[in-house]
Design a protein around this motif. Structure first.
Motif, PDB file in Angstrom:
ATOM      1  N   LYS B  62       0.835  -1.208   0.000  1.00  0.00           N
ATOM      2  CA  LYS B  62       0.000   0.000   0.000  1.00  0.00           C
ATOM      3  C   LYS B  62       0.871   1.260   0.000  1.00  0.00           C
ATOM      4  N   LEU B  63       1.760   1.324  -0.956  1.00  0.00           N
ATOM      5  CA  LEU B  63       2.675   2.462  -1.038  1.00  0.00           C
ATOM      6  C   LEU B  63       1.977   3.664  -1.662  1.00  0.00           C
ATOM      7  N   PRO B  64       2.433   4.859  -1.323  1.00  0.00           N
ATOM      8  CA  PRO B  64       1.831   6.044  -1.948  1.00  0.00           C
ATOM      9  C   PRO B  64       2.222   6.131  -3.428  1.00  0.00           C
ATOM     10  N   LYS B  65       1.442   6.897  -4.179  1.00  0.00           N
ATOM     11  CA  LYS B  65       1.768   7.084  -5.600  1.00  0.00           C
ATOM     12  C   LYS B  65       3.129   7.769  -5.713  1.00  0.00           C
ATOM     13  N   ASP B  66       3.834   7.426  -6.755  1.00  0.00           N
ATOM     14  CA  ASP B  66       5.163   7.987  -7.004  1.00  0.00           C
ATOM     15  C   ASP B  66       6.078   7.889  -5.778  1.00  0.00           C
ATOM     16  N   TRP B  67       6.063   6.739  -5.168  1.00  0.00           N
ATOM     17  CA  TRP B  67       6.934   6.556  -4.006  1.00  0.00           C
ATOM     18  C   TRP B  67       8.408   6.653  -4.402  1.00  0.00           C
ATOM     19  N   GLU B  68       8.719   6.233  -5.651  1.00  0.00           N
ATOM     20  CA  GLU B  68      10.122   6.317  -6.098  1.00  0.00           C
ATOM     21  C   GLU B  68      10.580   7.784  -6.077  1.00  0.00           C
ATOM     22  N   GLY B  69       9.708   8.656  -6.583  1.00  0.00           N
ATOM     23  CA  GLY B  69      10.027  10.083  -6.602  1.00  0.00           C
ATOM     24  C   GLY B  69      10.237  10.621  -5.196  1.00  0.00           C
ATOM     25  N   THR B  70       9.383  10.189  -4.278  1.00  0.00           N
ATOM     26  CA  THR B  70       9.504  10.633  -2.881  1.00  0.00           C
ATOM     27  C   THR B  70      10.862  10.237  -2.303  1.00  0.00           C
ATOM     28  N   VAL B  71      11.240   8.984  -2.550  1.00  0.00           N
ATOM     29  CA  VAL B  71      12.515   8.506  -1.994  1.00  0.00           C
ATOM     30  C   VAL B  71      13.687   9.257  -2.617  1.00  0.00           C
ATOM     31  N   LEU B  72      13.672   9.411  -3.943  1.00  0.00           N
ATOM     32  CA  LEU B  72      14.814  10.050  -4.605  1.00  0.00           C
ATOM     33  C   LEU B  72      14.935  11.526  -4.220  1.00  0.00           C
ATOM     34  N   GLU B  73      13.795  12.149  -4.039  1.00  0.00           N
ATOM     35  CA  GLU B  73      13.811  13.549  -3.604  1.00  0.00           C
ATOM     36  C   GLU B  73      14.409  13.656  -2.189  1.00  0.00           C
ATOM     37  N   GLU B 120      25.905  -1.182   0.561  1.00  0.00           N
ATOM     38  CA  GLU B 120      25.929  -1.260  -0.903  1.00  0.00           C
ATOM     39  C   GLU B 120      24.503  -1.327  -1.463  1.00  0.00           C
ATOM     40  N   LEU B 121      23.593  -1.871  -0.705  1.00  0.00           N
ATOM     41  CA  LEU B 121      22.195  -1.915  -1.139  1.00  0.00           C
ATOM     42  C   LEU B 121      21.730  -0.494  -1.462  1.00  0.00           C
ATOM     43  N   MET B 122      22.203   0.444  -0.657  1.00  0.00           N
ATOM     44  CA  MET B 122      21.814   1.834  -0.869  1.00  0.00           C
ATOM     45  C   MET B 122      22.763   2.549  -1.834  1.00  0.00           C
ATOM     46  N   ARG B 123      24.053   2.260  -1.711  1.00  0.00           N
ATOM     47  CA  ARG B 123      25.034   2.918  -2.592  1.00  0.00           C
ATOM     48  C   ARG B 123      24.736   2.648  -4.061  1.00  0.00           C
ATOM     49  N   SER B 124      24.270   1.430  -4.358  1.00  0.00           N
ATOM     50  CA  SER B 124      23.997   1.083  -5.751  1.00  0.00           C
ATOM     51  C   SER B 124      22.938   2.025  -6.336  1.00  0.00           C
ATOM     52  N   ARG B 127      24.472   5.544  -6.794  1.00  0.00           N
ATOM     53  CA  ARG B 127      25.285   5.673  -8.014  1.00  0.00           C
ATOM     54  C   ARG B 127      24.413   5.906  -9.231  1.00  0.00           C
ATOM     55  N   LYS B 128      23.297   5.203  -9.282  1.00  0.00           N
ATOM     56  CA  LYS B 128      22.434   5.289 -10.455  1.00  0.00           C
ATOM     57  C   LYS B 128      21.870   6.697 -10.656  1.00  0.00           C
ATOM     58  N   TYR B 129      21.516   7.339  -9.558  1.00  0.00           N
ATOM     59  CA  TYR B 129      20.818   8.620  -9.689  1.00  0.00           C
ATOM     60  C   TYR B 129      21.670   9.833  -9.352  1.00  0.00           C
ATOM     61  N   PHE B 130      22.794   9.623  -8.678  1.00  0.00           N
ATOM     62  CA  PHE B 130      23.541  10.791  -8.209  1.00  0.00           C
ATOM     63  C   PHE B 130      25.011  10.821  -8.651  1.00  0.00           C
ATOM     64  N   THR B 131      25.447   9.836  -9.449  1.00  0.00           N
ATOM     65  CA  THR B 131      26.828   9.894  -9.952  1.00  0.00           C
ATOM     66  C   THR B 131      26.806   9.754 -11.479  1.00  0.00           C
ATOM     67  N   LEU B 146      16.047   2.052  -8.630  1.00  0.00           N
ATOM     68  CA  LEU B 146      15.195   1.839  -7.460  1.00  0.00           C
ATOM     69  C   LEU B 146      13.863   1.269  -7.935  1.00  0.00           C
ATOM     70  N   ASP B 147      13.579   0.042  -7.559  1.00  0.00           N
ATOM     71  CA  ASP B 147      12.257  -0.517  -7.872  1.00  0.00           C
ATOM     72  C   ASP B 147      11.688  -1.173  -6.617  1.00  0.00           C
ATOM     73  N   LEU B 148      10.541  -1.776  -6.773  1.00  0.00           N
ATOM     74  CA  LEU B 148       9.868  -2.329  -5.592  1.00  0.00           C
ATOM     75  C   LEU B 148      10.710  -3.406  -4.895  1.00  0.00           C
ATOM     76  N   ALA B 149      11.368  -4.256  -5.699  1.00  0.00           N
ATOM     77  CA  ALA B 149      12.193  -5.314  -5.104  1.00  0.00           C
ATOM     78  C   ALA B 149      13.344  -4.700  -4.294  1.00  0.00           C
ATOM     79  N   VAL B 150      13.909  -3.625  -4.822  1.00  0.00           N
ATOM     80  CA  VAL B 150      15.011  -2.963  -4.104  1.00  0.00           C
ATOM     81  C   VAL B 150      14.489  -2.345  -2.803  1.00  0.00           C
ATOM     82  N   LEU B 151      13.332  -1.702  -2.896  1.00  0.00           N
ATOM     83  CA  LEU B 151      12.753  -1.089  -1.695  1.00  0.00           C
ATOM     84  C   LEU B 151      12.504  -2.146  -0.613  1.00  0.00           C
TER      85      LEU B 151
END
Lengths: 189, 536
Positions: B62-73, B120-124, B127-131, B146-151
């Motif tokens: 039951k995640l909020p909409k655009d949860w990926e955006g929330t996390v990356l922000e 590394e779970l987080m560093r990976s 790297r994708k979004y900030f390097t 970042l996808d649901l499995a990663v979360l």
């Protein structure tokens, strides 16, 4: 028994194989650590297995004495009972020994007609497995008992305060020890 | 009828390494390893986002909409706000020094519990979004989306870290994995992915001032229960005060010690010590929690919950604050409180009214740890002690992670214990002091549903206790932490059943010879003192 004499000569090879096979039930990075780290406090799992299997093997060679062997089985099983293993996986390490022995002394068995003795020895390993089932279940039951005890400890004082508890004032019965409580439903507030 | 598996199939263990890389092995969320999801009502009380009931065991979180955006922000925000976080994301060279130092890795054997891999779970994702290298090279540069499995993997493993900071002791760069876990939990917080064992106490604390949700009259009556027991043991009637304006000292302790054994005996110890000294102090039914589970949700929430301590000190007009035995409470008080809610310039530098010692180390926070206070009393010969009353105990000491690594409190508890017990034995060097092993249940992971996790995490500590039990017959594990008192009891029950757990001030109070006391025949647990049993 000729077989046992032979096995005690091969003890270090058998134990090395047995240890390697057990730690390889863990992921590769972990098994490497379990093998390499020799400090017993930095590596309780590896050192417990290493010490445990040696004592278990010695016990088998001497003739199985449940009381002597149980603590060492317990040490290993207690760990595997909470790790990510199904019950058969947790206890499979006992059965690994059969295979290792057969491989290790295959030639000697056929040369010296030791099959009968081997059968007898393997029955003892089976007995070991039966003792292990007992220990495994005790460990799992203990976990649930601990969960129940935690809840009891958390609620005991609250119930006492709400006047929902009266302890039986009896010098003879050890109330503290048994957590023997009586729910006084009439006196509740 | 379904085909029964053969014994070989059941016991089958694949001895070959998995072909897949860790990145392609999604987390398998197993019962016994995680805590229940936070209840919607608790999140709502706290104004936490996405308040709803949810279960980690179900597919749909039951995640909020655009949860990926929330996390990356939030990720970007934390990187700009906390320089340390940015450095910890960049600087690791994967030397492996931390890999085998985590109690959860040692006990579980799960490689994702190696601090380097957990980070590394987080560093990976970083790297994708900030390097640039991660953006361009992707997986080649160790980056992933970042996808649901990663979360879910994050959630599973960052709630398998107790922020104990043992790994950071060994890191040549000083990377503090606890801070990485804190960031992960900040992200979960934004998605409503708290656990109830944390959110419940935080909601209670927010509404009532303490984790258990005890109201003023309940706090008072629970302390009165202790007074009855103390009178039974010593013949002395103690009359503490509550919310008393003008007291010299405010005493703050974790609320857990007011309710659950064996913490309750430690609370009795405080009462007896303060009475014996004639200390001008007061309990507060508002600043009634030293602990701070808010610390396991977000920085803001921790700050909010902490603010009551200085506020209450100001309201009562005390000169300084004395704090009880706790672990994470002291990490918060020692390292965060002053920055969050200080300066506490309305108080004075804490000075012991009994010895005159000025606690310069607490010059800024104005809050002193009780073992510092008590060790000073003993050093100056201000307490009459009969350590032989603890002769039936062979005691060892577990350093709480937070007091040892978070504030360097290493000698004082030992000094107190050695003064009140004749039999004291240390555990091996690589399991105590700065290298102490966690109890396995800190940071709000002391629920019951994750018992397998707790037992795995508690194994390295228990293994060292077992060693001193076998070597010296140790039967009592003393500590200065309320969570330890609650959780090590369970760990001992499983791993070393003949060792009990106690707080340091329980043993002190047993040894404390009080003015006007009757001959002691019982200890604080109302158990007979050996050699002093009443003859019938």
């Amino acid at each position: 028994m000729r077989l046992k004499r032979l096995l005690s000569e091969k003890k270090s090879a058998v134990l090395r194989r047995w240890f390697d096979d057990i730690v390889e039930t863990y992921p590769p990075d972990t098994s490497q650590f379990l093998k390499k780290q020799k400090n017993q406090f930095a590596n309780p799992v590896g050192s417990t297995i290493l010490q445990g299997i040696e004592n278990i093997f010695d016990g088998l060679l001497k003739g199985l004495d449940k009381n002597e062997i149980s603590p060492f089985l317990d040490n290993i099983i207690r760990i595997r009972a909470v790790q990510d293993f199904t019950p058969p996986q947790a206890l499979s390490f006992i059965f690994l020994l059969k295979k290792i022995i057969r491989n290790e002394i295959a030639k000697e068995i056929s040369d010296n007609e030791l099959s009968e003795e081997l059968l007898e020895f393997e029955s003892e390993i089976d007995n070991l497995a039966l003792i292990s089932f007992d220990i495994y279940m005790q460990c799992r039951e203990k976990l649930y008992e601990i969960k129940a005890n935690e809840v009891k400890r958390m609620t005991f004082r609250l119930l006492q305060q709400a006047n929902l508890l009266t302890e039986i004032k009896d010098e003879e019965s050890d109330i503290k020890e048994h957590d023997f409580i009586n729910i006084n439903t009439k006196g509740g507030s | 009828m379904a085909k029964l598996p053969t014994p070989e199939e059941l016991a089958k263990i694949d001895l070959n390494p998995p072909e897949k890389d860790w990145m392609d092995t999604p987390a398998d969320i197993k019962p016994g390893m995680f805590c229940w999801g936070a209840k919607g009502k608790n999140l709502k009380i706290l104004d936490f986002p996405n308040a709803r009931d949810w279960s980690p065991a179900e597919e749909d979180w039951k995640l909020p909409k655009d949860w990926e955006g929330t996390v990356l922000e939030a990720f970007a925000d934390k990187l700009s706000k906390y320089r340390s976080f940015k450095i910890f994301m960049d600087v690791c060279v994967r030397c492996g020094a931390c890999a085998d130092k985590c109690h959860f890795f040692i006990g579980s054997g799960d490689p994702k519990n190696m601090p380097v891999l957990r980070a590394e779970l987080m560093r990976s994702v970083y790297r994708k979004y900030f390097t640039n290298s991660g953006k361009v090279l992707g997986k080649l540069a160790g980056a992933r989306e970042l996808d649901l499995a990663v979360l879910k993997e994050w959630w599973y493993y960052f709630y398998q870290c107790t922020e104990c900071r043992r790994c950071s002791v060994f890191c040549p760069y000083g990377i503090d994995t606890a801070e990485i876990t804190m960031m992960a939990r900040e992200f979960f917080n934004l998605l409503g992915l708290n656990i109830d064992w944390i959110a419940g106490p935080v909601a209670n604390c927010y509404m009532k001032g303490n984790h258990l949700g005890l109201e003023p009259h309940t706090i008072k009556s629970s302390i009165e229960f202790f007074l009855d027991d103390i009178e039974t043991v010593t013949g002395i009637k103690i009359e503490p005060t509550f919310n008393r304006k003008g007291a010299e000292i405010l005493f703050v302790t974790p609320s857990g010690d007011l309710f659950a054994d064996p913490g309750t005996y430690t609370a009795m110890g405080y009462l007896m010590l303060f009475h014996e000294l004639g200390l001008d102090y007061t309990w507060s039914t508002y600043a009634s929690e030293g602990g701070n589970f808010g610390f396991f949700t977000s920085n803001e929430m921790a700050k909010r919950l902490n603010s009551k301590i200085y506020a209450e000190a100001k309201r009562l007009g005390v000169k300084w604050i004395l704090g009880g035995e706790c672990g994470h409470m002291w990490r918060v008080l020692n390292q965060y409180m002053d920055t969050w809610n200080g300066p506490a310039d309305f108080m004075e530098v804490p000075t012991s009214p009994i010895t005159g010692t000025r606690f310069e180390n607490a010059r800024s926070t104005k809050m002193v740890h009780i073992t510092e206070f008590t060790a000073d009393l003993i050093k100056h010969g201000k307490l009459k002690l009969d350590p032989s009353r603890n002769d039936h105990l062979k005691v060892t000491y577990h350093d709480s992670c937070n007091t040892a690594r978070g504030m360097g409190l290493l000698e004082e508890p030992r000094y107190v214990l050695k003064s009140v017990c004749n039999n004291f034995y240390e555990m091996p060097d690589n399991t105590i002091r700065e290298q102490t092993f966690c109890c396995g249940s800190g940071t709000g992971l002391n629920a019951s549903e994750n018992m397998e996790l707790r037992m795995k995490g508690g194994l390295p500590r228990a293994n060292a206790v077992k060693h001193v039990r076998d070597q010296h017959g140790v039967n009592m594990l003393a500590n200065v932490c309320a969570i330890d008192r609650a959780t090590l009891k369970a760990a001992m029950e499983y791993w070393v059943p003949d060792v009990s757990v106690c707080g340091t001030h329980e043993l002190l109070a047993n040894a404390l010879v009080m003015k006007g006391e009757k001959e002691r025949t019982q200890d604080l647990r109302l158990e007979p003192l050996p050699g002093k049993e009443v003859k019938e």
